[in-house]
Design a protein around this motif. Structure first.
Motif, PDB file in Angstrom:
ATOM      1  N   ALA A  60       0.853  -1.196   0.000  1.00 50.96           N
ATOM      2  CA  ALA A  60       0.000   0.000   0.000  1.00 50.96           C
ATOM      3  C   ALA A  60       0.883   1.239   0.000  1.00 50.96           C
ATOM      4  O   ALA A  60       1.840   1.338   0.767  1.00 50.96           O
ATOM      5  CB  ALA A  60      -0.905  -0.008   1.225  1.00 50.96           C
ATOM      6  N   ARG A  61       0.558   2.150  -0.885  1.00 51.48           N
ATOM      7  CA  ARG A  61       1.325   3.400  -0.972  1.00 51.48           C
ATOM      8  C   ARG A  61       0.716   4.408  -0.011  1.00 51.48           C
ATOM      9  O   ARG A  61      -0.334   4.977  -0.275  1.00 51.48           O
ATOM     10  CB  ARG A  61       1.334   3.923  -2.393  1.00 51.48           C
ATOM     11  N   ILE A  62       1.412   4.619   1.095  1.00 51.97           N
ATOM     12  CA  ILE A  62       0.980   5.557   2.124  1.00 51.97           C
ATOM     13  C   ILE A  62       1.970   6.706   2.109  1.00 51.97           C
ATOM     14  O   ILE A  62       3.179   6.481   2.151  1.00 51.97           O
ATOM     15  CB  ILE A  62       0.950   4.872   3.509  1.00 51.97           C
ATOM     16  N   PRO A  63       1.482   7.947   2.040  1.00 51.76           N
ATOM     17  CA  PRO A  63       2.415   9.079   1.971  1.00 51.76           C
ATOM     18  C   PRO A  63       3.256   9.205   3.244  1.00 51.76           C
ATOM     19  O   PRO A  63       2.833   8.764   4.317  1.00 51.76           O
ATOM     20  CB  PRO A  63       1.500  10.293   1.785  1.00 51.76           C
ATOM     21  N   PRO A  64       4.437   9.812   3.109  1.00 46.83           N
ATOM     22  CA  PRO A  64       5.284  10.010   4.288  1.00 46.83           C
ATOM     23  C   PRO A  64       4.545  10.821   5.358  1.00 46.83           C
ATOM     24  O   PRO A  64       3.755  11.704   5.056  1.00 46.83           O
ATOM     25  CB  PRO A  64       6.479  10.791   3.745  1.00 46.83           C
ATOM     26  N   GLY A  65       4.832  10.477   6.603  1.00 48.64           N
ATOM     27  CA  GLY A  65       4.236  11.198   7.723  1.00 48.64           C
ATOM     28  C   GLY A  65       3.738  10.243   8.789  1.00 48.64           C
ATOM     29  O   GLY A  65       3.924   9.036   8.710  1.00 48.64           O
ATOM     30  N   ARG A  66       3.092  10.836   9.794  1.00 45.95           N
ATOM     31  CA  ARG A  66       2.506  10.062  10.891  1.00 45.95           C
ATOM     32  C   ARG A  66       1.010   9.959  10.628  1.00 45.95           C
ATOM     33  O   ARG A  66       0.356  10.980  10.396  1.00 45.95           O
ATOM     34  CB  ARG A  66       2.762  10.740  12.227  1.00 45.95           C
ATOM     35  N   HIS A  67       0.494   8.740  10.692  1.00 51.23           N
ATOM     36  CA  HIS A  67      -0.905   8.514  10.358  1.00 51.23           C
ATOM     37  C   HIS A  67      -1.589   7.723  11.475  1.00 51.23           C
ATOM     38  O   HIS A  67      -0.979   6.842  12.091  1.00 51.23           O
ATOM     39  CB  HIS A  67      -1.017   7.728   9.052  1.00 51.23           C
ATOM     40  N   LEU A  68      -2.851   8.036  11.707  1.00 46.64           N
ATOM     41  CA  LEU A  68      -3.667   7.321  12.674  1.00 46.64           C
ATOM     42  C   LEU A  68      -4.875   6.778  11.930  1.00 46.64           C
ATOM     43  O   LEU A  68      -5.638   7.542  11.317  1.00 46.64           O
ATOM     44  CB  LEU A  68      -4.098   8.242  13.816  1.00 46.64           C
ATOM     45  N   ILE A  69      -5.029   5.463  11.960  1.00 49.25           N
ATOM     46  CA  ILE A  69      -6.112   4.791  11.244  1.00 49.25           C
ATOM     47  C   ILE A  69      -6.988   4.064  12.267  1.00 49.25           C
ATOM     48  O   ILE A  69      -6.471   3.390  13.159  1.00 49.25           O
ATOM     49  CB  ILE A  69      -5.556   3.753  10.236  1.00 49.25           C
ATOM     50  N   ARG A  70      -8.312   4.223  12.125  1.00 48.41           N
ATOM     51  CA  ARG A  70      -9.249   3.513  12.998  1.00 48.41           C
ATOM     52  C   ARG A  70      -9.999   2.472  12.177  1.00 48.41           C
ATOM     53  O   ARG A  70     -10.595   2.791  11.157  1.00 48.41           O
ATOM     54  CB  ARG A  70     -10.239   4.485  13.635  1.00 48.41           C
ATOM     55  N   VAL A  71      -9.945   1.225  12.616  1.00 52.64           N
ATOM     56  CA  VAL A  71     -10.649   0.121  11.969  1.00 52.64           C
ATOM     57  C   VAL A  71     -11.745  -0.336  12.924  1.00 52.64           C
ATOM     58  O   VAL A  71     -11.478  -0.549  14.115  1.00 52.64           O
ATOM     59  CB  VAL A  71      -9.694  -1.058  11.672  1.00 52.64           C
ATOM     60  N   SER A  72     -12.971  -0.472  12.408  1.00 51.97           N
ATOM     61  CA  SER A  72     -14.058  -0.967  13.248  1.00 51.97           C
ATOM     62  C   SER A  72     -14.885  -1.987  12.477  1.00 51.97           C
ATOM     63  O   SER A  72     -14.925  -1.973  11.246  1.00 51.97           O
ATOM     64  CB  SER A  72     -14.937   0.177  13.741  1.00 51.97           C
ATOM     65  N   ILE A  73     -15.534  -2.873  13.226  1.00 54.05           N
ATOM     66  CA  ILE A  73     -16.347  -3.942  12.645  1.00 54.05           C
ATOM     67  C   ILE A  73     -17.397  -4.348  13.684  1.00 54.05           C
ATOM     68  O   ILE A  73     -17.167  -4.207  14.881  1.00 54.05           O
ATOM     69  CB  ILE A  73     -15.469  -5.157  12.244  1.00 54.05           C
ATOM     70  N   ALA A  74     -18.531  -4.835  13.214  1.00 56.14           N
ATOM     71  CA  ALA A  74     -19.594  -5.306  14.112  1.00 56.14           C
ATOM     72  C   ALA A  74     -19.813  -6.800  13.911  1.00 56.14           C
ATOM     73  O   ALA A  74     -19.462  -7.362  12.869  1.00 56.14           O
ATOM     74  CB  ALA A  74     -20.888  -4.547  13.842  1.00 56.14           C
ATOM     75  N   ASP A  75     -20.422  -7.424  14.913  1.00 56.44           N
ATOM     76  CA  ASP A  75     -20.774  -8.837  14.772  1.00 56.44           C
ATOM     77  C   ASP A  75     -22.279  -8.963  14.548  1.00 56.44           C
ATOM     78  O   ASP A  75     -22.996  -7.960  14.509  1.00 56.44           O
ATOM     79  CB  ASP A  75     -20.283  -9.663  15.969  1.00 56.44           C
ATOM     80  N   GLN A  76     -22.746 -10.193  14.429  1.00 52.41           N
ATOM     81  CA  GLN A  76     -24.160 -10.444  14.142  1.00 52.41           C
ATOM     82  C   GLN A  76     -25.075  -9.937  15.254  1.00 52.41           C
ATOM     83  O   GLN A  76     -26.246  -9.670  15.018  1.00 52.41           O
ATOM     84  CB  GLN A  76     -24.392 -11.944  13.914  1.00 52.41           C
ATOM     85  N   ALA A  77     -24.551  -9.779  16.473  1.00 45.70           N
ATOM     86  CA  ALA A  77     -25.345  -9.285  17.597  1.00 45.70           C
ATOM     87  C   ALA A  77     -25.326  -7.763  17.678  1.00 45.70           C
ATOM     88  O   ALA A  77     -25.960  -7.175  18.547  1.00 45.70           O
ATOM     89  CB  ALA A  77     -24.828  -9.890  18.899  1.00 45.70           C
ATOM     90  N   GLY A  78     -24.573  -7.108  16.769  1.00 41.90           N
ATOM     91  CA  GLY A  78     -24.506  -5.649  16.764  1.00 41.90           C
ATOM     92  C   GLY A  78     -23.410  -5.057  17.632  1.00 41.90           C
ATOM     93  O   GLY A  78     -23.289  -3.842  17.731  1.00 41.90           O
TER      94      GLY A  78
END
Length: 98
Positions: free
Chosen positions: A68-86
């Protein structure tokens, strides 16, 4: 659900393209993960939803982007996901690209 970020490692510095690998797993004995609820957000002064950029790389419960081409610098990424129960899980990843 459980979010396991295999790559990039949180807070580690990288040079050049970065492999991204994330596992989206159900908790043992818990309800299944709903891949359609995946959200990937770039956090800076404001939040930028970049989920659409990652969807082509989602196969089942695995997100894998090679070089993955990510530009130079400091990055903060948030990943979220739900399950079948919400229930929603979220993981923050700090990436440094030199």
């Amino acid at each position: 659900p459980r979010i396991t970020v295999l790559s990039p490692q949180d807070g580690k510095a990288y040079a050049g393209p970065v492999d991204v690998e994330v596992l989206l797993e159900q908790v043992p004995g818990g309800p299944g993960v709903r891949p359609d609820t995946l959200r990937v957000v770039y956090v800076k002064l404001w939040e930028i939803d970049i989920t659409e950029r990652f969807l082509p790389y989602l196969q089942g419960n695995r997100l894998h982007v090679e070089q993955a081409r990510i530009p130079p610098g400091r990055h903060l990424i948030r990943v979220s996901i739900a399950d079948q129960a919400g229930k929603i899980s979220m993981r923050l990843v700090r990436v440094i690209v030199q």
